[in-house]
Scaffold this active site. Structure first.
Site, PDB file in Angstrom:
ATOM      1  N   LYS A  10       0.836  -1.206   0.000  1.00 42.33           N
ATOM      2  CA  LYS A  10       0.000   0.000   0.000  1.00 42.33           C
ATOM      3  C   LYS A  10       0.876   1.265   0.000  1.00 42.33           C
ATOM      4  O   LYS A  10       2.090   1.193   0.236  1.00 42.33           O
ATOM      5  CB  LYS A  10      -0.931  -0.039   1.213  1.00 42.33           C
ATOM      6  CG  LYS A  10      -1.948  -1.198   1.162  1.00 42.33           C
ATOM      7  CD  LYS A  10      -2.917  -1.142   2.348  1.00 42.33           C
ATOM      8  CE  LYS A  10      -3.924  -2.282   2.279  1.00 42.33           C
ATOM      9  NZ  LYS A  10      -4.943  -2.190   3.367  1.00 42.33           N
ATOM     10  N   TYR A  50     -12.462  -1.603  -3.355  1.00 45.32           N
ATOM     11  CA  TYR A  50     -12.985  -1.752  -1.988  1.00 45.32           C
ATOM     12  C   TYR A  50     -14.505  -1.588  -1.923  1.00 45.32           C
ATOM     13  O   TYR A  50     -15.039  -1.216  -0.876  1.00 45.32           O
ATOM     14  CB  TYR A  50     -12.286  -0.763  -1.050  1.00 45.32           C
ATOM     15  CG  TYR A  50     -10.908  -1.241  -0.620  1.00 45.32           C
ATOM     16  CD1 TYR A  50     -10.744  -2.413   0.125  1.00 45.32           C
ATOM     17  CD2 TYR A  50      -9.766  -0.521  -0.936  1.00 45.32           C
ATOM     18  CE1 TYR A  50      -9.492  -2.846   0.527  1.00 45.32           C
ATOM     19  CE2 TYR A  50      -8.499  -0.956  -0.535  1.00 45.32           C
ATOM     20  CZ  TYR A  50      -8.371  -2.120   0.199  1.00 45.32           C
ATOM     21  OH  TYR A  50      -7.127  -2.560   0.615  1.00 45.32           O
ATOM     22  N   ASN A 113      -1.936  -0.044   7.103  1.00 46.73           N
ATOM     23  CA  ASN A 113      -1.493  -1.387   7.496  1.00 46.73           C
ATOM     24  C   ASN A 113      -0.640  -2.088   6.428  1.00 46.73           C
ATOM     25  O   ASN A 113      -0.569  -3.306   6.374  1.00 46.73           O
ATOM     26  CB  ASN A 113      -2.679  -2.234   7.960  1.00 46.73           C
ATOM     27  CG  ASN A 113      -3.682  -2.498   6.858  1.00 46.73           C
ATOM     28  OD1 ASN A 113      -3.476  -2.094   5.720  1.00 46.73           O
ATOM     29  ND2 ASN A 113      -4.753  -3.189   7.188  1.00 46.73           N
ATOM     30  N   HIS A 116      -2.123  -5.364   1.438  1.00 51.75           N
ATOM     31  CA  HIS A 116      -3.409  -6.036   1.207  1.00 51.75           C
ATOM     32  C   HIS A 116      -3.163  -7.482   0.825  1.00 51.75           C
ATOM     33  O   HIS A 116      -2.180  -7.792   0.166  1.00 51.75           O
ATOM     34  CB  HIS A 116      -4.151  -5.342   0.046  1.00 51.75           C
ATOM     35  CG  HIS A 116      -5.257  -6.175  -0.546  1.00 51.75           C
ATOM     36  ND1 HIS A 116      -6.512  -6.205  -0.005  1.00 51.75           N
ATOM     37  CD2 HIS A 116      -5.264  -7.029  -1.596  1.00 51.75           C
ATOM     38  CE1 HIS A 116      -7.263  -7.057  -0.724  1.00 51.75           C
ATOM     39  NE2 HIS A 116      -6.530  -7.559  -1.686  1.00 51.75           N
ATOM     40  N   GLU A 127      -9.155  -9.893  -8.432  1.00 50.44           N
ATOM     41  CA  GLU A 127      -8.211  -8.812  -8.111  1.00 50.44           C
ATOM     42  C   GLU A 127      -6.960  -8.876  -8.997  1.00 50.44           C
ATOM     43  O   GLU A 127      -6.436  -7.835  -9.408  1.00 50.44           O
ATOM     44  CB  GLU A 127      -7.824  -8.889  -6.625  1.00 50.44           C
ATOM     45  CG  GLU A 127      -8.996  -8.550  -5.708  1.00 50.44           C
ATOM     46  CD  GLU A 127      -8.679  -8.737  -4.233  1.00 50.44           C
ATOM     47  OE1 GLU A 127      -9.590  -8.542  -3.410  1.00 50.44           O
ATOM     48  OE2 GLU A 127      -7.520  -9.075  -3.894  1.00 50.44           O
TER      49      GLU A 127
HETATM   50  P1  ATP Z   1      -7.126  -5.825   3.018  1.00 53.04           P
HETATM   51  O1  ATP Z   1      -8.457  -6.077   2.356  1.00 53.04           O
HETATM   52  O2  ATP Z   1      -6.546  -4.465   2.736  1.00 53.04           O
HETATM   53  O3  ATP Z   1      -6.156  -6.946   2.800  1.00 53.04           O
HETATM   54  P2  ATP Z   1      -8.211  -6.827   5.449  1.00 53.04           P
HETATM   55  O4  ATP Z   1      -8.847  -7.867   4.594  1.00 53.04           O
HETATM   56  O5  ATP Z   1      -7.349  -7.257   6.593  1.00 53.04           O
HETATM   57  O6  ATP Z   1      -7.341  -5.836   4.591  1.00 53.04           O
HETATM   58  P3  ATP Z   1     -10.704  -5.411   5.385  1.00 53.04           P
HETATM   59  O7  ATP Z   1     -11.742  -5.634   6.427  1.00 53.04           O
HETATM   60  O8  ATP Z   1     -10.889  -6.012   4.021  1.00 53.04           O
HETATM   61  O9  ATP Z   1      -9.307  -5.844   6.007  1.00 53.04           O
HETATM   62  O10 ATP Z   1     -10.502  -3.844   5.251  1.00 53.04           O
HETATM   63  C1  ATP Z   1      -9.869  -3.294   4.103  1.00 53.04           C
HETATM   64  C2  ATP Z   1      -8.943  -2.176   4.516  1.00 53.04           C
HETATM   65  O11 ATP Z   1      -9.737  -1.118   5.038  1.00 53.04           O
HETATM   66  C3  ATP Z   1      -7.976  -2.521   5.658  1.00 53.04           C
HETATM   67  O12 ATP Z   1      -6.816  -3.155   5.224  1.00 53.04           O
HETATM   68  C4  ATP Z   1      -7.686  -1.160   6.220  1.00 53.04           C
HETATM   69  O13 ATP Z   1      -6.687  -0.466   5.443  1.00 53.04           O
HETATM   70  C5  ATP Z   1      -9.023  -0.468   6.083  1.00 53.04           C
HETATM   71  N1  ATP Z   1      -9.842  -0.582   7.306  1.00 53.04           N
HETATM   72  C6  ATP Z   1     -10.519  -1.683   7.732  1.00 53.04           C
HETATM   73  N2  ATP Z   1     -11.154  -1.450   8.880  1.00 53.04           N
HETATM   74  C7  ATP Z   1     -10.871  -0.166   9.199  1.00 53.04           C
HETATM   75  C8  ATP Z   1     -11.235   0.707  10.269  1.00 53.04           C
HETATM   76  N3  ATP Z   1     -12.039   0.294  11.247  1.00 53.04           N
HETATM   77  N4  ATP Z   1     -10.735   1.960  10.251  1.00 53.04           N
HETATM   78  C9  ATP Z   1      -9.943   2.405   9.259  1.00 53.04           C
HETATM   79  N5  ATP Z   1      -9.566   1.641   8.213  1.00 53.04           N
HETATM   80  C10 ATP Z   1     -10.021   0.384   8.179  1.00 53.04           C
HETATM   81 MG    MG Z   2      -9.959  -7.410   2.809  1.00 53.29          MG
END
Ligand code: ATP
Ligand code: MG
Length: 143
Positions: A10, A50, A113, A116, A127
């Site tokens: 990211k 997203y 974080n 992804h 994707e």
């Molecule tokens: P990713 O899809 O990026 O691999 P993930 O599957 O662990 O991450 P998801 O629940 O799909 O998490 O959320 C997608 C992204 O949205 C997260 O990686 C993070 O960057 C952001 N995100 C998720 N929850 C929150 C939150 N509560 N506050 C802020 N950002 C969030």
């Molecule tokens: Mg995810």
């Protein structure tokens, strides 16, 4: 041939100059890089990527973040790629991520974080196709 997952380093990973260290973790864990590029997502691309989160309160700030600079999508291959990659990166929130995981080591918050990882084989295929044209993949996968 194993199966595939899509990683994205990211914009925070790129900004912090961590591309090399994160890729080292990924390849040391046994993943093979099948396609990779650096690209900056348009707003429409980030919103599409997203889309499942579009009703969430963090959606706009997530799109702001993902469009804030270049990112590095990488198509990876390994046995059990989706689950093993999610294990390697750790929980979404780095404070809950296991020791030694990429997010535990490098991420600063639930939003910022670092990386992804696809959450299912079906989404991995969608994707990967989103970032890598079929021709590019066929050329790279030809081994
Ligand atoms: P990713 O899809 O990026 O691999 P993930 O599957 O662990 O991450 P998801 O629940 O799909 O998490 O959320 C997608 C992204 O949205 C997260 O990686 C993070 O960057 C952001 N995100 C998720 N929850 C929150 C939150 N509560 N506050 C802020 N950002 C969030
Ligand atoms: Mg995810």
């Amino acid at each position: 041939m194993g199966n595939r997952t899509l990683a994205i380093l990211k914009p925070d990973c790129v900004r912090k100059n961590l591309i090399g260290e994160v890729i080292t973790k990924i390849t040391e864990a046994g993943f093979k890089i099948k396609a990779m590029k650096m690209t900056r997502l348009s707003r429409a691309a980030a919103e599409g990527f997203y889309e499942v989160h579009k009703e969430r309160e963090f959606f706009n700030s997530l799109v702001d973040f993902m469009t804030s600079g270049p990112c590095v999508p990488i198509a990876l291959e390994k046995e059990n790629a989706v689950a093993d990659f999610r294990k390697l990166i750790g929980s979404t929130d780095p404070s809950e991520a296991a020791e030694g995981t990429i997010r535990k080591l490098f991420a600063e918050s639930k939003q910022f974080n670092i990386v992804h990882g696809s959450d299912s084989d079906e989404n991995a295929a969608i994707e990967i196709a989103h970032f890598f044209p079929r021709k590019e993949l066929l050329e790279n996968y030809n081994d």
